[in-house]
Scaffold this active site. Structure first.
Site, mmCIF file in Angstrom:
data_model
loop_
_atom_site.group_PDB
_atom_site.id
_atom_site.type_symbol
_atom_site.label_atom_id
_atom_site.label_comp_id
_atom_site.label_asym_id
_atom_site.label_seq_id
_atom_site.Cartn_x
_atom_site.Cartn_y
_atom_site.Cartn_z
ATOM 1 N N GLN A 261 -26.348 -26.441 -40.179
ATOM 2 C CA GLN A 261 -27.542 -26.641 -40.898
ATOM 3 C C GLN A 261 -27.511 -25.942 -42.162
ATOM 4 O O GLN A 261 -26.553 -25.190 -42.417
ATOM 5 C CB GLN A 261 -28.769 -26.215 -40.145
ATOM 6 C CG GLN A 261 -28.417 -24.741 -39.547
ATOM 7 C CD GLN A 261 -29.439 -24.340 -38.541
ATOM 8 O OE1 GLN A 261 -30.390 -25.040 -38.087
ATOM 9 N NE2 GLN A 261 -28.860 -23.224 -37.834
ATOM 10 N N ASP A 313 -33.046 -15.616 -35.205
ATOM 11 C CA ASP A 313 -33.449 -14.668 -36.447
ATOM 12 C C ASP A 313 -33.689 -13.286 -35.736
ATOM 13 O O ASP A 313 -33.983 -12.561 -36.506
ATOM 14 C CB ASP A 313 -34.595 -15.187 -37.158
ATOM 15 C CG ASP A 313 -35.855 -15.756 -36.216
ATOM 16 O OD1 ASP A 313 -35.957 -15.066 -35.201
ATOM 17 O OD2 ASP A 313 -36.634 -16.446 -36.577
ATOM 18 N N ASP A 365 -24.280 -23.620 -27.578
ATOM 19 C CA ASP A 365 -25.592 -24.718 -27.279
ATOM 20 C C ASP A 365 -26.188 -24.346 -26.117
ATOM 21 O O ASP A 365 -25.598 -24.305 -25.013
ATOM 22 C CB ASP A 365 -24.824 -26.120 -27.225
ATOM 23 C CG ASP A 365 -25.743 -27.312 -27.103
ATOM 24 O OD1 ASP A 365 -26.658 -27.634 -27.948
ATOM 25 O OD2 ASP A 365 -25.835 -27.947 -25.778
ATOM 26 N N ALA A 366 -27.448 -24.443 -26.070
ATOM 27 C CA ALA A 366 -28.400 -23.863 -25.147
ATOM 28 C C ALA A 366 -28.495 -25.020 -24.035
ATOM 29 O O ALA A 366 -28.449 -24.413 -22.814
ATOM 30 C CB ALA A 366 -29.912 -23.780 -25.676
ATOM 31 N N ASP A 384 -37.405 -21.009 -28.194
ATOM 32 C CA ASP A 384 -37.887 -20.799 -29.448
ATOM 33 C C ASP A 384 -37.117 -21.596 -30.379
ATOM 34 O O ASP A 384 -36.117 -21.128 -30.936
ATOM 35 C CB ASP A 384 -37.882 -19.418 -30.003
ATOM 36 C CG ASP A 384 -38.493 -19.281 -31.370
ATOM 37 O OD1 ASP A 384 -39.270 -20.120 -31.959
ATOM 38 O OD2 ASP A 384 -38.210 -18.194 -32.156
#
Length: 521
Positions: A261, A313, A365-366, A384
């Site tokens: 991204q 974050d 990757d979740a 999140d």
């Protein structure tokens, strides 16, 4: 045996020797690689700028394939001058393809829409690539009398070179050009390769098929096109910086294109904002409202082990670590570039949470991590994730994904999910609530006001009866969320009442379509 005589095309030129034919096929492979890279660059930009999904991708691919056929038909009048036409096609392809990403990006940032550029670029590149095969087939058979079998061999060699080049281009874009040069420079560098192949063909491989004046003109045009792309390469950073700044209201202090991204950080006074692919993730002025509302309901039962999916974050982890009963936090984040940012520029906001000894950071990757996880369960889970405006993100809002999270949640555990806005995007919000419920969990929706986002909603879930949002008596001091505010958060006004929606699944990612419909006021 049936004999096929090649028409008198480029009759002034000699038949190509074996070595020249091999080198020309190598040039074909290079040009095919460039053509595919241009198309991949347009697809990448479409996703990055507009969140292009299945529809946009299908239109680009189908349009490109259709343009190939149009280009092949359009090449028929050029066959008597195949050598000169081939050089001209490659020059045009190198210039248009090399500039396409820049024009698309600038159009999006200055005009607000780049669809027309995408359509025109796809059609132009497809037509030019489609014209290559008839021209090359003519050149490879010039001066030869070939039977049908020999013609088939020539076509087989041409197709093999073309497809091999496409494979090279398909691998070079994601593995080399995009990570090393970015989209704008990557496309421009590919254009230079295209021009180099055309120059080699004009100077050496097809020299005997070009009149001196035509060859000289070809070289002049090649130099002009190469100069344009060279200037673009030298000024690409300035172009990108100027264009990017128009997308954001505040000065951009950090910008990076990761493997996944575009990450942008802006700052004005005491307000720092993080954007992922142009979507706002937080504002430092009010992120505490969002983070406290997401985290503290999941901590109501004083968990010892907490799983955070997304939230790279570090802001959610920072609040979780303030709870006195928390002994371990497992943070799963896909993008290592976001984690690097969290540990550098965002440390002042997250307190260096991801470097705390109690935090285990997993770069993965979740969805895949949950499928492969075999360890002990978690007392609380905080999900999140960015808004699901692409199919890749939509899978993280699916029944299957929430089923995997439910499997690692302890029987008395709580899970919270960021769910979007019940006011601006109510279909997507209630779709998330229903999808969590479809995974076998009982849900309680709730929402708060976050000035940067507006009315923002979450989902609280557990096994058994629907949970009541509450705060632990041991919860750390907070800036925003108190028991009264949380109690009121599960009440919705008459114009935004709860509703049941069909769940979003891997097979039917309905939530992506919900977001693509835009705001619903």
């Amino acid at each position: 045996m049936t004999t096929v005589t090649t028409p008198d095309l480029d009759s002034s030129g000699p038949a190509l020797g074996r070595r020249t034919r091999v080198l020309l096929l190598a040039a074909v492979a290079a040009c095919a690689a460039c053509g595919l890279v241009y198309e991949l660059a347009l697809l990448t930009l479409s996703v990055s700028l507009t969140g292009g999904g299945i529809t946009e991708t299908s239109l680009i691919v189908a349009g490109f394939v259709a343009a190939l056929g149009v280009g092949a038909l359009a090449a028929k009048p050029l066959l008597p001058h195949a050598a000169a036409a081939f050089i001209g096609v490659e020059v045009a392809l190198g210039l248009i393809g090399g500039l396409s990403a820049t024009v698309l990006y600038v159009a999006f940032t200055f005009v607000g829409s780049s669809t027309w550029v995408l359509v025109v670029a796809t059609a132009a590149i497809g037509m030019l690539v489609g014209a290559e095969v008839p021209l090359l087939m003519t050149l490879l058979q010039t001066g030869r009398t070939a039977d049908a079998r020999d013609t088939g061999k020539v076509l087989a060699n041409l197709n093999a070179a073309d497809y091999a080049g496409a494979l090279i281009g398909g691998l070079a874009w994601p593995l080399l050009l995009l990570p090393a040069a970015g989209m704008i420079r990557g496309a421009a560098l590919t254009g230079m390769v295209n021009l180099a192949a055309a120059a080699i063909a004009a100077l050496f491989l097809l020299r005997g098929h070009l009149r001196p004046a035509t060859r000289a003109l070809s070289l002049v045009v090649l130099l002009l096109a190469a100069t344009v792309l060279a200037i673009l390469l030298m000024r690409s950073s300035d172009i990108e910086t100027t264009s990017r700044q128009r997308l954001y209201p505040d000065p951009v202090v950090y910008a990076e294109r990761s493997q996944y991204q575009e990450i942008v950080l802006t700052e004005r006074g005491d307000d720092m904002r993080l954007y992922l692919d142009g979507d706002l993730q937080f504002s430092s002025r009010d992120e505490h409202r969002y983070t406290e509302s997401l985290v503290y309901p999941a901590l109501a039962r004083d968990p010892a082990r907490v799983l955070v999916l997304g939230g790279g974050d570090g802001l959610a982890a920072s609040e979780i670590l303030r709870h006195p009963h928390v002994q371990e936090v497992v943070q799963v984040e896909l993008d290592p570039t976001v984690l690097d940012l969290a540990n550098t520029r965002l440390v002042a906001l997250n307190g260096g949470a991801l470097q705390d000894d109690r935090v285990q950071v997993v770069v993965a990757d979740a969805f895949r991590w949950l499928r492969e996880y075999t360890g002990p369960g978690f007392d609380a889970i905080v999900v999140d994730m960015p808004d699901p405006d692409t199919p890749a993100l939509g899978r993280l809002y699916s029944t299957e994904f929430y089923g995997l999270t439910a499997a690692v949640l302890n029987p008395d555990g709580l899970m919270t999910v960021q769910s979007g806005s019940p006011f601006s995007t109510p279909d997507a919000y209630w779709r998330t609530v229903s999808t969590v419920g479809s995974a076998g969990l009982s849900t309680t929706p709730y929402h708060v006001h976050v000035p940067s986002f507006g009315d923002w909603g979450f989902t609280l879930a557990q096994a058994g009866a629907p949970p009541t949002p509450a705060l632990s008596v041991n919860a750390a001091p907070r800036k925003f969320l108190d028991p009264a505010t949380l109690a009121a958060a599960s009440t919705f006004p008459l114009d935004r009442q709860p509703r049941e929606m069909e769940p979003s699944t891997l097979d039917r990612p309905r939530i992506v379509d919900d977001l693509r419909r835009g705001y619903q006021f």
